[in-house]
Design a protein around this motif. Structure first.
Motif, PDB file in Angstrom:
ATOM      1  N   UNK A  75       0.842  -1.202   0.000  1.00 51.33           N
ATOM      2  CA  UNK A  75       0.000   0.000   0.000  1.00 51.33           C
ATOM      3  C   UNK A  75       0.876   1.251   0.000  1.00 51.33           C
ATOM      4  N   UNK A  76       1.929   1.243   0.829  1.00 45.75           N
ATOM      5  CA  UNK A  76       2.855   2.383   0.894  1.00 45.75           C
ATOM      6  C   UNK A  76       3.498   2.624  -0.476  1.00 45.75           C
ATOM      7  N   UNK A  77       3.941   1.553  -1.130  1.00 45.66           N
ATOM      8  CA  UNK A  77       4.601   1.670  -2.437  1.00 45.66           C
ATOM      9  C   UNK A  77       3.616   2.130  -3.520  1.00 45.66           C
TER      10      UNK A  77
ATOM     11  N   UNK B  56      10.724   6.044   0.156  1.00 44.15           N
ATOM     12  CA  UNK B  56      10.903   4.594   0.275  1.00 44.15           C
ATOM     13  C   UNK B  56      10.737   4.189   1.733  1.00 44.15           C
ATOM     14  N   UNK B  57       9.914   3.175   1.956  1.00 46.82           N
ATOM     15  CA  UNK B  57       9.724   2.626   3.304  1.00 46.82           C
ATOM     16  C   UNK B  57      10.988   1.892   3.745  1.00 46.82           C
TER      17      UNK B  57
ATOM     18  N   UNK C 242       0.731   6.140   9.674  1.00 42.30           N
ATOM     19  CA  UNK C 242      -0.084   5.156  10.393  1.00 42.30           C
ATOM     20  C   UNK C 242      -1.193   4.720   9.448  1.00 42.30           C
ATOM     21  N   UNK C 243      -1.280   3.424   9.191  1.00 43.73           N
ATOM     22  CA  UNK C 243      -2.265   2.863   8.267  1.00 43.73           C
ATOM     23  C   UNK C 243      -3.363   2.155   9.045  1.00 43.73           C
TER      24      UNK C 243
ATOM     25  N   UNK D  23      -8.720  -3.477   2.698  1.00 55.42           N
ATOM     26  CA  UNK D  23      -7.646  -2.631   2.161  1.00 55.42           C
ATOM     27  C   UNK D  23      -7.053  -1.772   3.289  1.00 55.42           C
ATOM     28  N   UNK D  24      -5.868  -1.225   3.029  1.00 53.12           N
ATOM     29  CA  UNK D  24      -5.210  -0.357   4.012  1.00 53.12           C
ATOM     30  C   UNK D  24      -5.280   1.091   3.546  1.00 53.12           C
ATOM     31  N   UNK D  25      -5.645   1.993   4.480  1.00 56.81           N
ATOM     32  CA  UNK D  25      -5.655   3.419   4.138  1.00 56.81           C
ATOM     33  C   UNK D  25      -4.907   4.232   5.194  1.00 56.81           C
ATOM     34  N   UNK D  26      -4.435   5.399   4.769  1.00 50.77           N
ATOM     35  CA  UNK D  26      -3.637   6.283   5.624  1.00 50.77           C
ATOM     36  C   UNK D  26      -4.519   6.941   6.679  1.00 50.77           C
TER      37      UNK D  26
END
Lengths: 154, 154
Positions: free
Chosen positions: A32-34, A88-89, A128-129, A136-139
């Motif tokens: 998700x971050x990418x 980049x994480x 923080x997700x 799904x993941x959201x911010x």
């Protein structure tokens, strides 16, 4: 006694299941971050805003907290106009129930100083997700600041 | 069938338990945030460092990430020397299993500019708290940045 044994079994099964899926969930958060970075780097406003929870807060430097979709959209649009951001994480962690996660990493931000000269700001971020009802993941929170020392002349 | 009924009972009980304790856990996190602020405001280095998890990271402006007790101690000592910091929480949230929490709020930071003139920086912070094995809460991540606009002349 039978209830106790059954309960123990449930706990052990839940624990084993958790061990198996924790790495999967970490991968999902990093993905998700990418994906967010990908649409952000090309300044796709709709898709960048869509990565944020309805109640998301952006805690960005040099402005008050922006909370909720309208404020988030305005802040991201301003940011797109200000410069070019990539990141980049490098670290990810999960809450036990896999409903909340954090990612930290490094960013590079191409900007222009008041005289119009280009420079690159470098720093760190923490996101923080929050897992949504659809999986799904959201911010939920996004924050960043510079690594550049105060006495660097900028 | 009996197993299903027993399992349902366990789930419902766990749910009820969670509802009862969630507010308590939020209060515990806010109390930790306030207690940290108290020892921080009086510049008690040992007790300020003790609020941080062994693997805590401070993501503070104008410096690289500080991770681990030694780096955290050094960063806090530098911060104590730089000015006077106070803060107040205004939002708290918990992961479902109550093992991870976040707090956001506002800070005030009395500093001196290069000419020695005092000024007050104001901004926001986000702290991620991790529940320890003994039930206490410790800082896993702490981050802040200024609300002051870039064109304010500072």
């Amino acid at each position: 006694m039978r209830l106790v044994v059954e309960f123990m079994f449930l706990i052990v099964s839940a624990g084993a299941m958790l061990g198996q899926t924790h790495e999967k969930a970490k991968d999902a958060v990093l993905a998700a971050d990418a994906s967010w970075e990908k649409v952000y780097a090309v300044k796709d406003l709709d898709r960048s805003v869509a990565f944020c929870d309805k109640r998301a807060s952006l805690l960005w430097p040099n402005m008050p907290i922006a909370t909720g979709t309208a404020a988030v959209r305005e802040a991201i649009a301003k940011d797109f106009a200000a410069g070019d951001l990539t990141w980049q994480a490098n670290k990810v962690g999960l809450a036990r129930a896999e409903d909340l996660a954090w990612v930290s990493g490094a960013y590079q931000w191409k900007l222009k100083d008041p005289s119009g000269k280009e420079f690159v700001d470098k720093g760190k971020y923490l996101t923080v997700w929050k897992k949504q009802a659809d999986g799904s993941w959201k911010v939920l929170f996004d924050m960043f600041n510079t690594d550049v020392p105060l006495d660097s002349g900028r």
